[in-house]
Design a protein around this motif. Structure first.
Motif, PDB file in Angstrom:
ATOM      1  N   ARG A   4      14.071   5.278   1.638  1.00 45.25           N
ATOM      2  CA  ARG A   4      14.127   3.881   1.283  1.00 45.25           C
ATOM      3  C   ARG A   4      13.106   3.806   0.101  1.00 45.25           C
ATOM      4  NH1 ARG A   4      11.621   1.357   6.366  1.00 45.25           N
ATOM      5  NH2 ARG A   4      11.896  -0.421   5.458  1.00 45.25           N
ATOM      6  N   ARG A   6      11.712   1.435  -3.151  1.00 47.43           N
ATOM      7  CA  ARG A   6      11.573   0.155  -3.739  1.00 47.43           C
ATOM      8  C   ARG A   6      11.294   0.260  -5.351  1.00 47.43           C
ATOM      9  NH1 ARG A   6      11.276  -5.588  -3.095  1.00 47.43           N
ATOM     10  NH2 ARG A   6       9.399  -6.247  -3.906  1.00 47.43           N
ATOM     11  N   ASP A  45      15.679  -1.012  -2.847  1.00 49.74           N
ATOM     12  CA  ASP A  45      15.185  -2.454  -2.566  1.00 49.74           C
ATOM     13  C   ASP A  45      14.786  -2.938  -3.870  1.00 49.74           C
ATOM     14  OD1 ASP A  45      14.221  -4.953  -1.760  1.00 49.74           O
ATOM     15  OD2 ASP A  45      12.674  -4.200  -0.885  1.00 49.74           O
ATOM     16  N   GLY A  47      12.721  -5.464  -6.563  1.00 50.48           N
ATOM     17  CA  GLY A  47      11.777  -6.470  -6.740  1.00 50.48           C
ATOM     18  C   GLY A  47      11.184  -6.603  -8.087  1.00 50.48           C
ATOM     19  N   ASP A  74       2.314  -5.278  -3.832  1.00 45.41           N
ATOM     20  CA  ASP A  74       3.740  -5.058  -3.545  1.00 45.41           C
ATOM     21  C   ASP A  74       3.709  -3.821  -2.877  1.00 45.41           C
ATOM     22  OD1 ASP A  74       6.662  -6.396  -4.790  1.00 45.41           O
ATOM     23  OD2 ASP A  74       6.683  -4.210  -4.385  1.00 45.41           O
ATOM     24  N   HIS A  78       5.185  -2.687   1.205  1.00 45.20           N
ATOM     25  CA  HIS A  78       6.497  -2.107   1.499  1.00 45.20           C
ATOM     26  C   HIS A  78       6.223  -0.656   2.039  1.00 45.20           C
ATOM     27  CE1 HIS A  78       7.772  -5.404  -1.044  1.00 45.20           C
ATOM     28  NE2 HIS A  78       9.000  -5.261  -0.297  1.00 45.20           N
ATOM     29  N   HIS A  81       8.431   2.582   1.969  1.00 53.56           N
ATOM     30  CA  HIS A  81       9.379   2.863   0.825  1.00 53.56           C
ATOM     31  C   HIS A  81       8.633   3.869  -0.012  1.00 53.56           C
ATOM     32  CE1 HIS A  81      10.921  -0.774   2.551  1.00 53.56           C
ATOM     33  NE2 HIS A  81      12.056  -0.796   1.693  1.00 53.56           N
ATOM     34  N   PRO A  83       7.853   4.102  -3.943  1.00 52.20           N
ATOM     35  CA  PRO A  83       7.761   3.098  -4.980  1.00 52.20           C
ATOM     36  C   PRO A  83       7.968   3.567  -6.254  1.00 52.20           C
ATOM     37  CG  PRO A  83       5.692   3.259  -3.694  1.00 52.20           C
ATOM     38  CD  PRO A  83       6.393   4.172  -3.402  1.00 52.20           C
TER      39      PRO A  83
END
Length: 289
Positions: A4, A6, A45, A47, A74, A78, A81, A83
């Motif tokens: 995952r 971000r 994901d 953002g 942020d 998360h 995830h 980043p």
């Protein structure tokens, strides 16, 4: 279970949105950044950071620090995830690493900082006053300590976990620091001589994971320059990728920042394509790296 990621878009340069380096993050998203990160099966994901509009003029240091705070929040929101941050300014990395620390204070995250510049100026040494030129100094606790402390999770990155890679446009104060007690300096010549591995082996003794920061002006200007601050004498895309691979084969990738691309300088998209290739590498599952 797929990884995952971000993907956080931070389209600000000195507090101004979507201009100069701040135009780089949305341009990379439009060119397929999320798809490159997802190429090997990761779930991405997406953002964006949004600064609140103020009633008065933009104050560069205040706006830059607020961006760091929003990025840290942020990242901390998360958990689970990876980043990957597309940023206008390099100071965003302080926020990324602070957010990781807020999630796991005991985790020792090394910072691999690929940049043409040292970003180690301070208010006492800077001739320009450019806040982002102090971003690694701020990350390592050398200046703007009050502002840095306002970022949730912030703690100075120790010098034994901090490596400047490819810096070749440095002032004398930065050179003295790097030649003496400061962060490790892995020069362009060092990279080409194959010394990256031995330097990173020393970092492994002090770290559990690595944040990879790439200011795209670390690349040589034989590519279209990443921005107006780019200077000849940098690394090739292959050398940048090889150095990142050297790091992430030794330490788990905790997070990454790709920063400081001004699309107006990229006349044939070669710098954009180098950035997209790097993002695809960052999205590769660890066992395949």
């Amino acid at each position: 279970m797929p990884a995952r990621i971000r993907l956080l878009e931070v389209p600000y340069d000195s507090g101004c949105r979507d201009v100069r380096h701040g135009a780089g993050p949305p341009a990379l998203v439009a060119a397929g950044a999320a798809q490159r990160l997802a190429h090997h099966g990761a779930v991405v994901d997406h953002g964006r950071v949004q600064l609140a509009a103020g009633p008065g003029p933009i104050v560069e240091a205040a706006a830059g620090t607020e961006v760091m705070r929003l990025v840290a929040q942020d990242v901390a929101a998360h958990a689970g995830h990876l980043p990957v941050v597309l940023a206008g300014n390099c100071g965003v990395t302080l926020g990324v690493v602070a957010g990781l620390r807020a999630l796991a204070p005991e985790r020792r995250v090394a910072v691999l900082w690929l940049d043409a510049h040292g970003d180690l100026q301070t208010p006492a040494t800077s001739a320009s006053g450019f806040f982002d030129g102090m971003s690694l100094a701020m990350t390592t606790g050398r200046c703007w300590q009050g502002l840095a402390a306002s970022v949730p999770g912030y703690a100075p990155s120790p010098d034994d976990r901090t490596v400047l890679v490819g810096g070749h446009q440095l002032d004398e104060a930065e050179r003295r620091l790097l030649d003496g007690p400061g962060p490790t300096w892995l020069t362009v010549a060092d990279v080409r001589a194959g010394r990256a591995g031995s330097v990173l082996d020393r970092v492994v003794a002090h770290a559990d994971a690595v944040h990879v920061h790439v200011d795209l002006d670390v690349h040589d200007t034989s590519l279209p320059p990443a921005n107006s601050y780019a200077a000849p004498g940098g690394l090739t895309p292959d050398e940048v990728r090889a150095t990142v691979l050297d790091a992430v084969t030794r330490l788990p990738l905790a997070s990454a920042t790709v920063a400081s691309w001004d699309p107006t300088h990229d006349v044939d998209h070669r710098m954009r394509d180098a950035a997209l290739g790097l993002l695809e590498l960052l999205g590769t599952p660890a066992p395949a790296l």
